[in-house]
Structures are given as structure tokens and as C-alpha cells.
Enzyme design. Structure first.
Site, PDB file in Angstrom:
ATOM      1  N   HIS A   1     -30.785  -2.865   2.057  1.00 20.96           N
ATOM      2  CA  HIS A   1     -30.287  -1.139   2.946  1.00 20.96           C
ATOM      3  C   HIS A   1     -31.695  -0.788   3.163  1.00 20.96           C
ATOM      4  O   HIS A   1     -31.977   0.359   2.573  1.00 20.96           O
ATOM      5  CB  HIS A   1     -29.243  -0.197   3.049  1.00 20.96           C
ATOM      6  CG  HIS A   1     -28.611   0.206   3.973  1.00 20.96           C
ATOM      7  ND1 HIS A   1     -27.608  -0.150   4.432  1.00 20.96           N
ATOM      8  CD2 HIS A   1     -29.202   1.518   4.493  1.00 20.96           C
ATOM      9  CE1 HIS A   1     -27.180   0.931   5.622  1.00 20.96           C
ATOM     10  NE2 HIS A   1     -28.256   1.123   5.673  1.00 20.96           N
TER      11      HIS A   1
ATOM     12  N   HIS B   1     -34.217   0.296   6.158  1.00 23.86           N
ATOM     13  CA  HIS B   1     -34.473   0.298   7.669  1.00 23.86           C
ATOM     14  C   HIS B   1     -35.810  -0.051   7.799  1.00 23.86           C
ATOM     15  O   HIS B   1     -37.102   0.444   6.709  1.00 23.86           O
ATOM     16  CB  HIS B   1     -34.767   1.029   7.821  1.00 23.86           C
ATOM     17  CG  HIS B   1     -32.792   1.760   7.931  1.00 23.86           C
ATOM     18  ND1 HIS B   1     -32.255   1.033   8.937  1.00 23.86           N
ATOM     19  CD2 HIS B   1     -32.066   2.258   7.430  1.00 23.86           C
ATOM     20  CE1 HIS B   1     -30.759   1.177   9.247  1.00 23.86           C
ATOM     21  NE2 HIS B   1     -30.427   1.823   8.407  1.00 23.86           N
TER      22      HIS B   1
ATOM     23  N   HIS C   1     -23.177  -0.229  10.074  1.00 22.14           N
ATOM     24  CA  HIS C   1     -22.707   1.051   9.365  1.00 22.14           C
ATOM     25  C   HIS C   1     -21.466   1.533   9.463  1.00 22.14           C
ATOM     26  O   HIS C   1     -20.803   2.042  10.311  1.00 22.14           O
ATOM     27  CB  HIS C   1     -24.394   1.918   8.998  1.00 22.14           C
ATOM     28  CG  HIS C   1     -25.381   1.731   8.994  1.00 22.14           C
ATOM     29  ND1 HIS C   1     -26.217   0.581   8.971  1.00 22.14           N
ATOM     30  CD2 HIS C   1     -26.108   3.142   8.502  1.00 22.14           C
ATOM     31  CE1 HIS C   1     -27.420   0.870   8.971  1.00 22.14           C
ATOM     32  NE2 HIS C   1     -27.427   2.283   8.449  1.00 22.14           N
TER      33      HIS C   1
ATOM     34  N   GLU D   1     -20.528   6.607   6.460  1.00 20.15           N
ATOM     35  CA  GLU D   1     -21.570   7.877   6.133  1.00 20.15           C
ATOM     36  C   GLU D   1     -21.678   9.276   6.602  1.00 20.15           C
ATOM     37  O   GLU D   1     -20.900  10.330   6.263  1.00 20.15           O
ATOM     38  CB  GLU D   1     -22.956   7.090   6.539  1.00 20.15           C
ATOM     39  CG  GLU D   1     -24.110   7.873   5.817  1.00 20.15           C
ATOM     40  CD  GLU D   1     -25.365   7.324   7.012  1.00 20.15           C
ATOM     41  OE1 GLU D   1     -25.100   7.068   8.280  1.00 20.15           O
ATOM     42  OE2 GLU D   1     -26.467   8.206   6.675  1.00 20.15           O
TER      43      GLU D   1
ATOM     44  N   ASP E   1     -32.563   3.433   1.421  1.00 19.75           N
ATOM     45  CA  ASP E   1     -31.962   3.401   3.414  1.00 19.75           C
ATOM     46  C   ASP E   1     -33.427   3.888   4.267  1.00 19.75           C
ATOM     47  O   ASP E   1     -34.003   2.949   4.448  1.00 19.75           O
ATOM     48  CB  ASP E   1     -31.584   4.624   3.491  1.00 19.75           C
ATOM     49  CG  ASP E   1     -30.201   4.538   4.958  1.00 19.75           C
ATOM     50  OD1 ASP E   1     -30.773   3.978   5.491  1.00 19.75           O
ATOM     51  OD2 ASP E   1     -29.753   5.992   4.994  1.00 19.75           O
ATOM     52  N   ASP E   2     -34.322   5.089   4.450  1.00 17.60           N
ATOM     53  CA  ASP E   2     -35.157   5.612   4.931  1.00 17.60           C
ATOM     54  C   ASP E   2     -36.272   6.117   3.875  1.00 17.60           C
ATOM     55  O   ASP E   2     -36.700   7.380   4.067  1.00 17.60           O
ATOM     56  CB  ASP E   2     -35.844   6.183   5.994  1.00 17.60           C
ATOM     57  CG  ASP E   2     -34.379   5.589   6.783  1.00 17.60           C
ATOM     58  OD1 ASP E   2     -34.612   4.550   7.337  1.00 17.60           O
ATOM     59  OD2 ASP E   2     -33.409   6.109   7.050  1.00 17.60           O
TER      60      ASP E   2
HETATM   61 ZN    ZN Z   1     -29.051   2.465   7.275  1.00 21.31          ZN
END
Ligand code: ZN
Length: 346
Positions: A16, A18, A204, A207, A285-286
Site C-alpha cells: 500500500h 501511493h 480502499h 478507513e 500509504d503516503d
Molecule cells: Zn491509500
């Protein structure tokens, strides 16, 4: 002082991450300078301090602000060489963190205008991934992710495109952005196309919204993996269903806290999911905005959730098993995990 095994040496798969969110802060700053892009102050501050910006992404305005910061970073990617640099640096960071397999997710729509259209944009990305994978030795593939804020027809176009490149590096199809908008089933046709084309389905869910959003991903989008899925912890029956079906949840602990899904690290229900037998794959994630990469997620599991080395090794195994890596790669990573665990602690 307590001696512990180094989690950055634990072999693992990263499922995961991005595309824009994988960038090094220094790279965004450099590219902004190169192209004369004026970044929002909140972004510059976050990138220079390494501190995540204060976001309450659990309310819609906060989420919108998060997306705007993201758009600003994305606007610094203009030339194929920027894409190549991003992919190479993401791979280097992953290798440093012990990753042996990386699935990076991207919506090529965002880069299409500057790179000559949707197809050239995806080809530049896939080309960069192939070259980087060869040069770094990191197994690397792509998930094409549709944007939930856009029309379901756009998602279908992307799904067809993704399937067309299934033998050239695309392994899955995702759905990102605000899960509180629209219904998962608006995208069911797109996911059916992806699945018929042999891609794994990794939307997704769970969340920003609760267990029902995870159920919708399972029922309407044939999810084989769930991006995040943490809020499934609120429903024991759903946990059992995820465990029974072996649906891997791509849990991103640092992201959850940075975006305010949970107040503090201890509140992320990592242990609840793990004890329920839900396969997990920790992800960053980021990292661009959240300030921590892959190994840090395992460190969080150790520090805030009391995961022993044996349990961390099991998390790593689950990440590998949940990946789209070919069998020989999985075998290699799994045996590396055993080696990590059996090596004497320094
Ligand atoms: Zn994500």
C-alpha cells in the site's frame, strides 16, 4: 540496553503505497524549484520539518485539504524523467526498509495531460517500474487505482486500460479517495472488468468509513484485498469473514494517526485484526506527507502494539502471501523471513 532485531532487515512486501505519496520530500522541493511551482505553505512546512501537516481528514474539509496538498505535490511531476526519478527513489527507499516486493498504486489520469494522454502516461510509469526493478533487484508491480470522486465510467476506462497492461506490470485494480462519497457498487462494472482480466481487486475501504464500507468492497467489488480495512475491527462478524476468506487488509498505522482516523498509535486496532486472524500487510500509504516509510510501520507495531519479533515475522509473511509476487519470489522472501527470525540477536 535491549537488543532487538532490526525491522529494516526483515524481508517484507509493500502493498500500500501511493505514487505521488511515495516521493522524497527533498525531491518535491527540488522539482517545485525546477518548475517554479509555488507550493502551499502547509506543504512546504511539512516537507521541511518532516512533521505531518495537521489534518483532520476524518471531516470532509480536512480530507479536502489533504487532497489539495497532494495535488500540489503531483503538479511537480511533469516530465518522464520526473516519473523515472520518483519510481527509482521509491524503490531505493523500499529496499532500504527491507522490502523485496513493492506494489505501487497510481491513477494515471493525473499525469495524462502532461505526458500525452492516458496510455503514454501509463507506459512511462510501467517502463520506469520495469527498468527500476531490473536495476535495483526489487520486485515491483503496479496497481491502477480509480478515483472514487470521479464518474464510474472513468473507472471503467481505467479498468480496461489496466487489463490491457496486465502482462506488462499491472497486477491489480484499486479505488481510492473519499469512501464516504458515492457507493462502492457504482464501481462494480469497473471491478468486474478488472477481475475478468485477471487483476486482483484492492479497493480502499474501512478507513474513513466503518465496517459497512468494507462489506461493500467484498460484496460489490469482489475485493481480494482491502486498502486499510482497519475499521473492520468494529465488527467481529466481519473480522471472521475477512479471516475465513483470507482477505488481506493493507493496514497503514502511521497514516491512520496522521489523518486522524485514530487519535494515537495505541488506538489503531492492529492487534484486534491480527488476533482475529485477518491477514495484514503493513504499508506506508503516503510517506511524503506522513513522514514515515515501510520499516517504521513495523517499528510502530513493535513499540505501540507489543509485537514480538516472532509476530513481526508473521506480519511480514502475511504481507508476502497477500502480494501478487510470483511463487519463486514468495518462497525466497519467506525463507528470508525465517532467517531473520532465527538469526541470533546482536
Ligand atoms: Zn491509500
Amino acid at each position: 540496553m535491549e537488543h532487538v532485531r532490526d525491522v529494516s532487515e526483515l524481508p517484507k512486501a509493500h502493498l500500500h503505497l501511493h505514487f505521488t505519496g511515495s516521493m522524497r520530500p527533498t525531491t518535491v522541493l527540488e522539482l517545485a524549484d525546477k518548475y517554479g511551482v509555488r507550493l502551499p505553505d502547509a506543504l512546504t512546512e511539512a516537507l521541511t520539518s518532516g512533521e505531518p501537516p495537521k489534518l483532520r481528514a476524518t471531516d470532509e474539509r480536512g480530507w479536502f485539504r489533504f487532497q489539495r496538498l497532494y495535488d500540489a505535490a503531483r503538479s511537480c511531476l511533469r516530465e518522464p524523467e520526473d516519473i523515472q526519478r520518483l519510481v527509482r527513489e521509491a524503490a531505493e527507499e523500499d529496499v532500504r526498509d527491507g522490502s523485496g516486493w513493492l506494489e505501487i498504486q497510481v491513477d494515471p489520469t493525473s499525469y495524462a495531460p502532461r505526458l500525452g494522454g492516458l496510455i503514454p502516461a501509463l507506459e512511462v510509469i510501467l517502463d520506469a517500474v520495469e527498468t527500476t526493478s531490473r536495476e535495483t533487484g526489487l520486485g515491483m508491480r503496479v496497481l491502477v487505482a480509480a478515483n472514487r470522486m470521479k464518474h464510474p465510467l472513468d473507472a471503467r476506462t481505467l479498468a480496461r486500460l489496466a487489463v490491457r497492461y496486465a502482462d506488462q506490470g499491472v497486477v491489480g485494480f484499486g479505488l481510492s479517495n473519499d469512501e464516504r462519497r458515492g457507493m462502492a457498487r457504482d464501481f462494480d462494472r469497473a471491478f468486474a472488468i478488472a477481475q475478468e482480466g485477471g487483476l486482483l481487486s484492492a479497493p480502499h475501504g474501512g478507513e474513513l468509513a466503518g465496517p459497512s464500507s468494507v462489506r461493500d468492497c467484498l460484496d460489490d467489488l469482489y475485493a481480494t484485498r482491502i486498502g486499510h480495512g482497519v475499521r473492520a475491527a468494529e465488527d467481529p462478524r466481519l473480522l471472521k469473514r475477512l479471516a475465513d476468506r483470507g482477505i488481506t487488509c493493507e493496514v497503514c498505522p502511521a497514516s491512520n494517526v496522521a489523518l486522524g482516523v485514530y487519535e494515537k498509535h495505541e488506538d489503531v486496532p492492529l492487534r484486534t485484526l491480527f488476533e482475529a486472524g485477518v491477514p495484514l500487510a503493513l504499508g506506508a500509504d503516503d510517506p511524503l506527507l506522513f513522514g514515515s516509510r515501510l520499516a517504521a510501520q513495523y517499528e510502530i507495531a513493535r513499540r505501540y502494539h507489543g509485537f514480538s519479533d516472532r509476530e513481526l515475522a508473521e506480519l511480514a509473511r502475511q504481507s508476502v502471501r497477500g502480494s501478487a509476487a510470483p511463487e519463486d519470489m514468495k518462497t525466497k522472501l519467506l525463507s528470508g523471513i525465517d532467517d531473520w527470525l532465527s538469526a541470533p540477536v546482536a
